[in-house]
Design an enzyme around this catalytic site. Structure first.
Site, short mmCIF file in Angstrom:
data_model
loop_
_atom_site.label_atom_id
_atom_site.label_comp_id
_atom_site.label_asym_id
_atom_site.label_seq_id
_atom_site.Cartn_x
_atom_site.Cartn_y
_atom_site.Cartn_z
N CYS A 1 0.63 -1.38 0.00
CA CYS A 1 0.07 -0.04 -0.07
C CYS A 1 0.96 1.22 -0.03
O CYS A 1 0.27 2.44 -0.39
CB CYS A 1 -0.85 0.10 1.15
N ASN B 1 -9.94 0.28 -0.18
CA ASN B 1 -8.47 0.27 -0.40
C ASN B 1 -7.86 -0.17 -1.60
O ASN B 1 -7.91 -1.36 -1.84
CB ASN B 1 -7.95 -0.30 1.03
N HIS C 295 -3.09 7.38 2.22
CA HIS C 295 -3.46 6.23 2.02
C HIS C 295 -5.01 5.66 2.46
O HIS C 295 -5.17 6.05 3.61
CB HIS C 295 -2.49 5.23 2.42
N1 ACO Z 1 -18.67 -8.16 8.14
C1 ACO Z 1 -19.45 -8.49 9.46
N2 ACO Z 1 -18.60 -8.86 10.45
C2 ACO Z 1 -17.19 -8.86 10.49
C3 ACO Z 1 -16.68 -8.51 9.18
C4 ACO Z 1 -17.53 -8.48 8.15
N3 ACO Z 1 -16.88 -8.06 7.21
N4 ACO Z 1 -15.28 -8.93 9.48
C5 ACO Z 1 -14.94 -9.32 10.82
N5 ACO Z 1 -16.12 -9.33 11.42
C6 ACO Z 1 -16.43 -9.55 12.85
C7 ACO Z 1 -15.32 -10.32 13.49
O1 ACO Z 1 -15.44 -11.68 12.97
C8 ACO Z 1 -15.58 -10.09 14.71
O2 ACO Z 1 -16.59 -11.00 15.26
P1 ACO Z 1 -16.54 -11.51 16.78
O3 ACO Z 1 -16.60 -10.43 17.67
O4 ACO Z 1 -17.73 -12.61 16.73
O5 ACO Z 1 -15.32 -12.61 16.88
C9 ACO Z 1 -16.13 -8.71 15.02
O6 ACO Z 1 -16.64 -8.28 13.65
C10 ACO Z 1 -14.89 -7.67 15.28
O7 ACO Z 1 -13.81 -7.96 14.64
P2 ACO Z 1 -12.51 -7.12 14.69
O8 ACO Z 1 -11.56 -7.43 14.00
O9 ACO Z 1 -12.17 -6.87 16.00
O10 ACO Z 1 -13.15 -5.74 14.29
P3 ACO Z 1 -12.30 -4.22 14.00
O11 ACO Z 1 -13.09 -3.27 14.88
O12 ACO Z 1 -11.07 -4.34 14.47
O13 ACO Z 1 -12.58 -4.11 12.64
C11 ACO Z 1 -10.95 -4.03 10.68
C12 ACO Z 1 -11.68 -4.74 11.71
C13 ACO Z 1 -11.94 -3.14 9.99
C14 ACO Z 1 -10.29 -4.77 9.66
C15 ACO Z 1 -10.19 -3.03 11.33
O14 ACO Z 1 -9.20 -3.72 12.31
C16 ACO Z 1 -9.13 -2.52 10.55
O15 ACO Z 1 -9.63 -1.61 9.82
N6 ACO Z 1 -8.00 -2.71 10.36
C17 ACO Z 1 -6.91 -2.09 9.40
C18 ACO Z 1 -7.01 -3.02 8.49
C19 ACO Z 1 -6.53 -2.33 7.22
O16 ACO Z 1 -6.94 -1.17 6.79
N7 ACO Z 1 -5.87 -3.19 6.18
C20 ACO Z 1 -5.40 -2.58 4.83
C21 ACO Z 1 -4.29 -3.08 4.60
S1 ACO Z 1 -2.87 -2.19 5.55
C22 ACO Z 1 -3.21 -0.54 5.17
O17 ACO Z 1 -3.34 -0.22 4.16
C23 ACO Z 1 -2.75 0.52 6.33
#
Ligand code: ACO
Length: 325
Positions: free
Chosen positions: A115, A282, A252
């Protein structure tokens, strides 16, 4: 002190026609528009269809950037293309774009920093320009990230989109002050110890398969807010400038909450931040040039503005470019 600056002469972007909404994804995996919007700010993404490849997106963005600069392929000395989703393991996708543009001299190469790829590509092109190895460089960020997603994994497949953006950089004399047009400061970082937080579980040298994106979302989130805040401070410190001197930040576009978190920590006016994650998702190395092209195209970013580009990605890699437009 007279110096050489890498000045942006034009920019362009390209998105595939196929728009996929959160509701469309909810028919495919167990998710909802409400969950995706509240956790990420993403409402839709563009995805390739049929035989569309990264080089096709890159070529369209490159042509748009050349048009905007009033240049043609014969004026270009080099192509530096950032991608994580090359058409083939080799040759570089940049060489495919080179041939398609009808460019028969100079050189073309790919950069892999996930990224952060476009930030790394801009910094690389800047080095070639200020050392006189080239005078005009096409810098492209292009991705078909949809091809390395596990479409059964709701924790990753909802986050990404496809697209491409490009700029034309040209060397130009400057005075060595912050009043110069062009790239004023470039800073790059990586930390390979954080591999497991974000990687693809395949590759030619390991599984001989392409593999899929695997991610520890919370870990990535935590590091992203900290690293992006620090890189902005580092670049501004080097320039002897403060956050209020910046006209536009083009971050980004990974997640609206990451962007908001860094904006708040920096004491940055949110009205100065370009946001496209809601309609692009993204797009990895394409995200910064896509956002840039949008903000230049609609007249927000104007000649003379101080623009800060920043990104973080797998590796981890992160970096920023401070540019006088
Ligand atoms: N739809 C519904 N529920 C979901 C989904 C989905 N698409 N994905 C995960 N869940 C559920 C999980 O299973 C979990 O359920 P549980 O509590 O029953 O186990 C619950 O939602 C919470 O999951 P978390 O992973 O704790 O959710 P969080 O609030 O951390 O959000 C996310 C997840 C959006 C991925 C966040 O952590 C994030 O944005 N991280 C950064 C990731 C990123 O941007 N990556 C891109 C590449 S790196 C970069 O570009 C910088």
């Amino acid at each position: 002190m007279s110096v050489v600056r890498a000045v942006v002469r034009g920019c362009g972007a390209y998105l595939p026609d196929n728009v996929v909404t959160n509701a469309d994804l909810a028919r495919r995996v167990d998710t909802s528009d409400e969950w995706i919007v509240s956790r990420t700010g993403i409402k839709q993404r563009h995805l390739v269809s049929g035989n569309e490849k990264t080089s096709d997106l890159a070529l369209n963005a490159a042509r748009a950037a050349l048009d905007d600069a009033g240049l043609d392929a014969g004026d270009i000395d080099a192509i530096v293309l950032a991608t994580t989703t090359p058409d083939e393991t080799f040759p570089a996708t940049a060489t495919t774009v080179q041939a398609a543009l009808g460019m028969t001299r100079g050189f073309a190469m790919d950069i892999q920093a996930v990224c952060s790829g476009f930030i790394f590509a801009m910094a690389t092109a800047n080095s070639y320009l200020i050392t006189g190895q080239a005078e005009t460089i096409l810098v492209i960020g292009a991705e078909t990230f949809s091809k390395i997603l596990d479409w059964e994994d709701r924790t990753t497949c909802v986050l990404f989109g496809d697209g491409a953006g490009a700029v034309v950089l040209q060397s130009s004399p400057g005075s060595g002050t912050n009043a110069d047009r062009g790239i004023l400061v470039s800073k790059l970082h990586s930390d390979g110890r954080l591999h497991d937080a974000l990687y693809v579980d395949g590759g030619p040298g390991s599984t001989q398969t392409t593999g899929f994106v695997r991610m520890q979302g919370r870990e990535v989130f935590r590091h992203a807010v900290v690293n992006l805040t620090e890189i902005v401070r580092e670049v501004l410190d080097e320039a002897g400038l403060g956050i209020d001197d910046v006209d536009w930040v083009v971050p980004h576009q990974a997640n609206k909450r990451i962007i908001d978190g860094a904006t708040k920590r920096l004491g940055l006016d949110p009205a100065k931040v370009v946001i496209t994650v809601d309609h692009h998702a993204n797009t990895s190395a394409a995200s910064v040039p896509l956002a840039l092209a949008e903000a230049v195209g609609d007249g927000r970013i104007k000649k003379g503005d101080l623009v800060l580009l920043e990104a973080m990605g797998g590796g981890f890699t992160w970096g920023a470019n401070l540019v006088r437009w």
